[in-house]
Design an enzyme around this catalytic site. Structure first.
Site, PDB file in Angstrom:
ATOM      1  N   TYR A  77       0.829  -1.203   0.000  1.00 24.90           N
ATOM      2  CA  TYR A  77       0.000   0.000   0.000  1.00 24.90           C
ATOM      3  C   TYR A  77       0.863   1.253   0.000  1.00 24.90           C
ATOM      4  O   TYR A  77       0.362   2.354  -0.240  1.00 24.90           O
ATOM      5  CB  TYR A  77      -0.920   0.034   1.224  1.00 24.90           C
ATOM      6  CG  TYR A  77      -1.904  -1.104   1.327  1.00 24.90           C
ATOM      7  CD1 TYR A  77      -2.146  -1.955   0.254  1.00 24.90           C
ATOM      8  CD2 TYR A  77      -2.606  -1.339   2.513  1.00 24.90           C
ATOM      9  CE1 TYR A  77      -3.045  -2.999   0.360  1.00 24.90           C
ATOM     10  CE2 TYR A  77      -3.519  -2.383   2.620  1.00 24.90           C
ATOM     11  CZ  TYR A  77      -3.729  -3.212   1.545  1.00 24.90           C
ATOM     12  OH  TYR A  77      -4.625  -4.247   1.653  1.00 24.90           O
ATOM     13  N   LYS A 102       1.039  -7.250   5.587  1.00 23.11           N
ATOM     14  CA  LYS A 102       1.082  -8.321   4.591  1.00 23.11           C
ATOM     15  C   LYS A 102       2.431  -8.361   3.875  1.00 23.11           C
ATOM     16  O   LYS A 102       3.038  -7.317   3.602  1.00 23.11           O
ATOM     17  CB  LYS A 102      -0.037  -8.123   3.558  1.00 23.11           C
ATOM     18  CG  LYS A 102      -1.427  -7.989   4.183  1.00 23.11           C
ATOM     19  CD  LYS A 102      -2.501  -7.686   3.167  1.00 23.11           C
ATOM     20  CE  LYS A 102      -3.799  -7.314   3.837  1.00 23.11           C
ATOM     21  NZ  LYS A 102      -3.776  -5.948   4.406  1.00 23.11           N
TER      22      LYS A 102
END
Length: 343
Positions: A77, A102
């Site tokens: 992100y 993640k």
């Protein structure tokens, strides 16, 4: 005051007398994790995908100030530093919040897994994560591209992720965007098994059988994009479908509940036993989404909702990556030849 605020305020009030000042010593990571007051993943949280820069920091800080206790992040992100700033600025007790991150595809090689989580921890300003997910069941060659690394298997990566739990860098590990076949590969070999699986779920892609399978094997389900095609990045996907927030069925049901469509949809996601992580950088949406915690459904309403499934997937990079994802799930993309092999 929303239910989440009340619960959070009570919890903080109880703990406050014990932690008014700075600790005299720093606890080992293992002890910090064991002392976490969030023993199970909260059913409602804030997503940070496509939240940019200062907007991400403010959204996280604002959400935590309202009583949110669950932040969903990821290295890809490209905003974990700002997410971490928001956590720090909110000045909340780390033990009362749940933070997920993640592992990106370029770091699947076993020797890159630990450096990857340490980078996320550094960016987030944390000593440990509550949950660390394998973002996709796809390994890329290290670098900035999407060249497939067909030598590194999801088993290789999972074994390295198990070591992260042993090293007290994360409390739990899990997966994201896996097919049932790939999930079973991990279940067949895991010593530390997946705590949770994050994948696309919303009224237009309900995947009831797959959700129920996770319940049977004891894996938590996290629904990303819980508001379906309301995310602008999905413009043009399944253009025959109305925007979810304008769907006549959901507008009528929301009127019955005396709530917005977004609140009603999020409430349904939680009532079916999944965790929802709506993304927003707008204070009004972040605040209003909390009221989904107060909405319930009867059996007939839940049945009627199940009949609205469109089996319409919004997020599928199979063609751009040259690998067949979601092969045994609804609305997958079939590819020809070697490009269609499932990793």
């Amino acid at each position: 005051m929303a239910l989440l605020q009340i619960i959070s305020a009570m919890a903080m009030a109880i703990a406050a007398p014990l932690f008014l000042g700075q600790p005299l010593f720093t606890l080992p990571v293992a002890a910090q994790a064991q002392w976490s007051r969030v023993h199970e993943i909260p059913g409602f949280g804030l997503g940070t995908w496509r939240s940019n820069g200062d907007q991400a920091a403010h959204a996280v800080e604002y959400a935590l100030s309202l009583g949110y206790d669950h932040i969903d992040a990821a290295h890809i992100y490209r905003n974990e530093d700002e997410t971490g700033k928001g956590i720090a600025d909110a000045n909340v007790d780390r033990r009362y919040i749940w933070v997920t991150s993640k592992l990106w595809n370029t770091d699947h090689q076993p020797d890159r897994v630990e450096p990857a989580i340490r980078q996320s921890l550094s960016d987030l300003g944390l000593d440990y994560l509550d949950l660390y997910l394998m973002h996709w069941p796809v390994a890329f060659v290290p670098g900035d591209g999407t060249e497939l690394d067909r030598e590194t298997s999801i088993v290789d990566t999972w074994r390295a992720m198990e070591d992260l739990v042993r090293a007290n860098l994360t409390r739990f590990i899990g997966i994201s965007n896996f097919s049932r076949r790939n999930l079973n590969v991990i279940l067949d070999i895991c010593d530390i098994c997946p705590y949770a699986h994050e994948f696309e779920l919303h009224p237009y892609l309900q995947q009831n059988d797959f959700v129920n399978f996770h319940k049977e094997v004891g894996i938590k389900v996290i629904a990303y994009s819980p508001l379906g095609n309301t995310n602008p990045i999905y413009n043009g996907r399944h253009g025959n479908l109305p925007p979810l927030l304008e769907d006549p069925f959901w507008k009528k049901l929301a009127d019955v509940k005396g709530a917005s469509v977004a609140q009603t949809v999020l409430a349904w996601g939680m009532r079916r036993g999944t965790v929802v992580i709506p993304k927003s950088v707008h204070e009004n949406h972040i605040y209003q989404n909390m009221f989904s915690l107060e909405i319930n459904f009867n059996v007939l309403e839940m049945y009627n909702i199940s009949q609205q499934d469109k089996r319409a997937r919004m997020n599928n990079p199979s063609e751009s990556w040259g690998v067949e994802l979601f092969a045994d799930l609804d609305d997958h993309t079939s590819l020809d030849g070697n490009k269609g092999q499932e990793l």
